[in-house]
Scaffold this active site. Structure first.
Site, PDB file in Angstrom:
ATOM      1  N   LYS A 204       0.839  -1.204   0.000  1.00 24.70           N
ATOM      2  CA  LYS A 204       0.000   0.000   0.000  1.00 24.70           C
ATOM      3  C   LYS A 204       0.872   1.251   0.000  1.00 24.70           C
ATOM      4  O   LYS A 204       1.902   1.290   0.660  1.00 24.70           O
ATOM      5  CB  LYS A 204      -0.862  -0.029   1.264  1.00 24.70           C
ATOM      6  CG  LYS A 204      -1.726   1.184   1.468  1.00 24.70           C
ATOM      7  CD  LYS A 204      -2.586   1.047   2.698  1.00 24.70           C
ATOM      8  CE  LYS A 204      -1.931   1.648   3.925  1.00 24.70           C
ATOM      9  NZ  LYS A 204      -2.794   1.585   5.106  1.00 24.70           N
ATOM     10  N   ARG A 206       0.388   5.356   0.803  1.00 24.78           N
ATOM     11  CA  ARG A 206      -0.564   6.391   1.245  1.00 24.78           C
ATOM     12  C   ARG A 206      -0.259   7.680   0.505  1.00 24.78           C
ATOM     13  O   ARG A 206       0.839   8.206   0.554  1.00 24.78           O
ATOM     14  CB  ARG A 206      -0.467   6.601   2.767  1.00 24.78           C
ATOM     15  CG  ARG A 206      -1.499   7.595   3.264  1.00 24.78           C
ATOM     16  CD  ARG A 206      -1.739   7.517   4.754  1.00 24.78           C
ATOM     17  NE  ARG A 206      -2.478   6.352   5.204  1.00 24.78           N
ATOM     18  CZ  ARG A 206      -3.790   6.186   5.060  1.00 24.78           C
ATOM     19  NH1 ARG A 206      -4.512   7.104   4.434  1.00 24.78           N
ATOM     20  NH2 ARG A 206      -4.377   5.102   5.516  1.00 24.78           N
TER      21      ARG A 206
HETATM   22  C1  R5P Z   1      -1.992   2.199   8.454  1.00 27.61           C
HETATM   23  O1  R5P Z   1      -0.878   1.913   8.153  1.00 27.61           O
HETATM   24  C2  R5P Z   1      -2.916   1.359   9.277  1.00 27.61           C
HETATM   25  O2  R5P Z   1      -2.447   0.090   9.517  1.00 27.61           O
HETATM   26  C3  R5P Z   1      -4.288   1.326   8.651  1.00 27.61           C
HETATM   27  O3  R5P Z   1      -4.208   0.624   7.431  1.00 27.61           O
HETATM   28  C4  R5P Z   1      -4.777   2.722   8.400  1.00 27.61           C
HETATM   29  O4  R5P Z   1      -4.677   3.465   9.571  1.00 27.61           O
HETATM   30  C5  R5P Z   1      -6.181   2.720   7.908  1.00 27.61           C
HETATM   31  O5  R5P Z   1      -6.569   4.027   7.662  1.00 27.61           O
HETATM   32  P1  R5P Z   1      -7.741   4.334   6.658  1.00 27.61           P
HETATM   33  O6  R5P Z   1      -8.936   3.585   7.114  1.00 27.61           O
HETATM   34  O7  R5P Z   1      -7.934   5.831   6.765  1.00 27.61           O
HETATM   35  O8  R5P Z   1      -7.284   3.931   5.292  1.00 27.61           O
END
Ligand code: R5P
Length: 305
Positions: A204, A206
């Site tokens: 993933k 971000r």
């Molecule tokens: C991030 O690295 C966490 O493990 C979660 O994947 C993240 O906090 C999820 O956030 P959201 O629901 O805003 O995508």
């Protein structure tokens, strides 16, 4: 060996803050005791008033406070509770902060940014916390939560409890557990052991606080029931992107399990619209999907104190 009771008499007091009142009651019940009475309200000018109606002298005091949804307020309340407990003669104050807010801002990602996690840990330590328990604390850039604190830290995990719930209630067929990013491998592997399947993780990126991009690659999900596991669901962006990819690759059902269902704004609706059948979360954050309680996990940890 330390023990939480002596000849059946508990040597500890359990206090729930506004973010941990129910959990404190559940944990205390599991330990065969009652949570201490506290009065938490506001003065007319908006300042917080706290009174602990209990003799804490010489006791180990456990303060349960999950720091979610109003993180600044609940964190400040914890600081007031901890300082007061020490002032009232507690032998030691043990923080149980099941959801540990600000853990995701643990680096200066852009010049000039606050490293909130560092400030928060300093406050918690400096107010006189002796030891800290959390549940699936977000710690993606370090190996162990204990590397980030000067006090002993125990990071409990709810992944087995969540997987047990899914196994008992959702009759998965040809199950596979998928984590949406590399860091979720720890929870995916634990859950896979419980439900009896294999596991894999996605990659993933971000792009912003509410946008993520998930790498497209072929997964062994065709015709199988997928359990998608993560620590936090905040905006739901991660789960929505992962579930779309899994559905596109032929997953029969997508079930989601997460420890902390923050579910900001319309996250739950977006997740169900993306094809997810059920979301299962814990009560570290009370929500419409908090089917699993972490109270047994916390009670067991306290018994070992
Ligand atoms: C991030 O690295 C966490 O493990 C979660 O994947 C993240 O906090 C999820 O956030 P959201 O629901 O805003 O995508």
């Amino acid at each position: 060996m330390r023990t939480w009771s002596f000849r059946g008499v508990p040597r500890l007091k359990i206090i729930g803050g506004s973010g941990g009142r129910l959990l404190a009651t559940l944990v205390a019940t599991k330990l065969g005791m009652k949570a201490s009475e506290t009065e938490i309200r506001r003065f007319p000018d908006g300042e917080k008033y706290i009174r602990i109606n209990e003799d804490l002298a010489g006791q180990d005091v456990v303060i349960i406070q999950s720091i979610h949804h109003q993180p600044d307020e609940l964190l400040f309340e914890y600081l007031l509770l901890c300082d007061t407990a020490n002032d009232l003669g507690a032998k030691k104050v043990i923080a149980v902060l099941p959801y540990f807010a600000y853990a995701r801002q643990d680096s200066r990602f852009n010049p000039g940014e606050v490293v909130s996690f560092r400030t928060v840990t300093k406050l918690i330590e400096d107010v006189g916390t002796s030891e800290l328990f959390s549940v699936d604390m977000h710690q993606h850039r370090v190996e162990r939560a204990s590397d980030l604190f000067r006090i002993p830290v125990h990071n409990l995990t709810a992944s087995a409890l969540l997987a047990e719930y899914v196994k008992a209630n959702l009759s998965l067929q040809k199950p596979i557990v998928i984590g949406p990013d590399e860091e979720s491998e720890q929870w995916a592997s634990t859950a896979a052991k419980v439900i009896g399947g294999d596991h894999d993780v996605l990659e993933k990126k971000r792009l912003s606080p509410d946008t993520v991009e998930i790498e497209t690659r072929s997964l062994a999900v065709n015709g199988r029931d997928v359990l998608l596991v993560d620590d936090i669901i905040s905006t739901g962006g991660t789960i929505v992107e992962a579930s779309k990819l899994l559905k596109k690759q032929g997953a029969r059902r997508v079930i989601v399990a997460c420890t902390h269902p923050i579910l900001a704004h319309d996250a739950l609706a977006k997740i169900y619209e993306s094809g997810v059948e059920v979301v299962v979360g814990t009560d570290t954050v009370p929500s419409p999907v908090s089917y699993v309680s972490v109270a047994p996990l916390i009670a067991d940890a306290i018994k070992k104190l």
